[in-house]
Write an enzyme that holds these catalytic residues in place. Structure first.
Site, PDB file in Angstrom:
ATOM      1  N   GLY A 149       0.801  -1.210   0.000  1.00 53.39           N
ATOM      2  CA  GLY A 149       0.000   0.000   0.000  1.00 53.39           C
ATOM      3  C   GLY A 149       0.838   1.266   0.000  1.00 53.39           C
ATOM      4  N   HIS A 155       4.551   2.019  -8.071  1.00 53.46           N
ATOM      5  CA  HIS A 155       3.601   0.907  -7.992  1.00 53.46           C
ATOM      6  C   HIS A 155       2.695   0.883  -9.223  1.00 53.46           C
ATOM      7  CE1 HIS A 155       4.365   1.641  -3.565  1.00 53.46           C
ATOM      8  NE2 HIS A 155       4.605   0.345  -3.656  1.00 53.46           N
ATOM      9  N   GLN A 185       7.973  -9.431   7.753  1.00 50.14           N
ATOM     10  CA  GLN A 185       9.187  -8.850   7.181  1.00 50.14           C
ATOM     11  C   GLN A 185       9.685  -7.617   7.937  1.00 50.14           C
ATOM     12  OE1 GLN A 185       7.057  -8.207   3.359  1.00 50.14           O
ATOM     13  NE2 GLN A 185       8.173  -6.277   3.246  1.00 50.14           N
ATOM     14  N   GLY A 190       9.192  -4.270  -8.778  1.00 48.60           N
ATOM     15  CA  GLY A 190      10.053  -3.141  -9.104  1.00 48.60           C
ATOM     16  C   GLY A 190      11.512  -3.418  -8.808  1.00 48.60           C
ATOM     17  N   SER A 227       7.814   4.593  -0.736  1.00 48.48           N
ATOM     18  CA  SER A 227       6.888   4.985   0.324  1.00 48.48           C
ATOM     19  C   SER A 227       7.637   5.658   1.463  1.00 48.48           C
ATOM     20  CB  SER A 227       6.139   3.759   0.844  1.00 48.48           C
ATOM     21  OG  SER A 227       5.358   3.178  -0.189  1.00 48.48           O
TER      22      SER A 227
END
Length: 288
Positions: free
Chosen positions: A31, A37, A61, A149, A188
């Site tokens: 998100g 993204h 993680q 990515g 992010s």
């Protein structure tokens, strides 16, 4: 775009598409979506009939000193972006659905060698968490292709290796890093940067570019390439900006082992702390 939270809903929709003979591409995310993204969704459209995305902040993680609760969550904004990008299905499970026994009793997937150094060393257990959640999501979505990515180069190698080693019938499609005009890779975590920190953050990529040119120059002159000395200079230059280098290494592009004089396909991997943000970046380098 259809949004589903429960596993049965996801499987029912996937089953319907399979009965229609449609192919499926998958883009897993945590998100807080940005243009990087969305570029994965765009690439996914080139390879399949239906696009599935997931949003799941994966607790497995995150390390002991990493605060998962502070990870930005922007679900409504993310949904709007996915709709515009043409996503067909969004899967938004909860931790209880993904790990019903709790993390302590959860089976896990571990990918040796490519997981060991760099971010794997700085963040113990991180790639175990990544491999486990991606494997589980692959089992749920059963995609034909999945897009990741290249900003997180090591992660792509971990997932590619896992798919090969476990004979998963999935094609992994690496997608180039999307950058701001300054050269800073979209992330992010960039949201943690103050204006002053964002001004110095592009120095990470700039010094990777300098390092790549220095390696190319040594190679072109048939000189012995001093990988260690050159990476130290690049690290010092990064640190001089006010950032703190976590690591910077020149590696074989596939195995991620330290580069040797005979290697032609290389990648420079780096991470640096800039204020509260830990930034990662990389630069592939072809000496052939």
């Amino acid at each position: 775009m259809k949004t589903v939270t429960h596993i049965n809903e996801l499987r029912n929709q996937i089953s319907q598409w399979r009965q229609q003979g449609l192919t499926i591409a998958f883009v897993p995310t945590m998100g807080n979506l940005h243009a990087g993204h969305i570029s994965l969704i765009t690439h996914a459209h080139q390879h399949a009939d239906k696009i599935v995305a997931s949003i799941f902040v994966n607790p497995m993680q995150f390390g002991a000193n990493e605060d998962i609760d502070s990870y930005p969550r922007t679900m409504e904004e993310d949904k709007a972006k996915l709709v515009v990008a043409g996503t067909d299905l969004l899967f938004t499970p909860t931790p209880d659905m993904i790990y019903p026994k709790g993390l302590a009793k959860q089976s896990y997937v571990e990918v040796p060698n490519v997981s060991d150094g760099y971010c794997g060393e700085s963040r113990p257990g991180h790639f175990r968490g990544v491999a486990t959640i991606v494997c589980k999501l692959f089992n749920l979505v059963q995609p034909d292709v999945a897009c990741f990515g290249l900003k997180d180069y090591q992660q792509v190698q971990v997932i590619t290796t896992m798919v090969e080693d476990l004979s998963m019938p999935i094609t992994i499609i690496p997608v180039d890093t999307i950058r701001e005009e300054s050269g800073l890779a979209l992330s992010s975590r960039n949201g943690y940067l103050t204006p002053d920190e964002k001004a110095i953050a592009p120095a990470l990529q700039q010094n990777l570019q300098w390092l790549a040119q220095a390696i190319k120059a040594s190679h072109a002159n048939s000189d012995s390439i001093d990988f260690i000395g050159l990476t130290k200079k690049a690290a010092n230059a990064i640190n001089s900006t006010g950032m703190h280098t976590d690591y910077i290494h020149v590696c074989h592009a596939q195995t991620l082992q330290p580069a040797s004089e005979d290697d032609k396909q290389l990648v420079i991997l780096a991470a640096a702390h800039c204020g509260k943000a830990r930034l990662i970046d990389n630069l592939p380098l072809n000496l052939d």
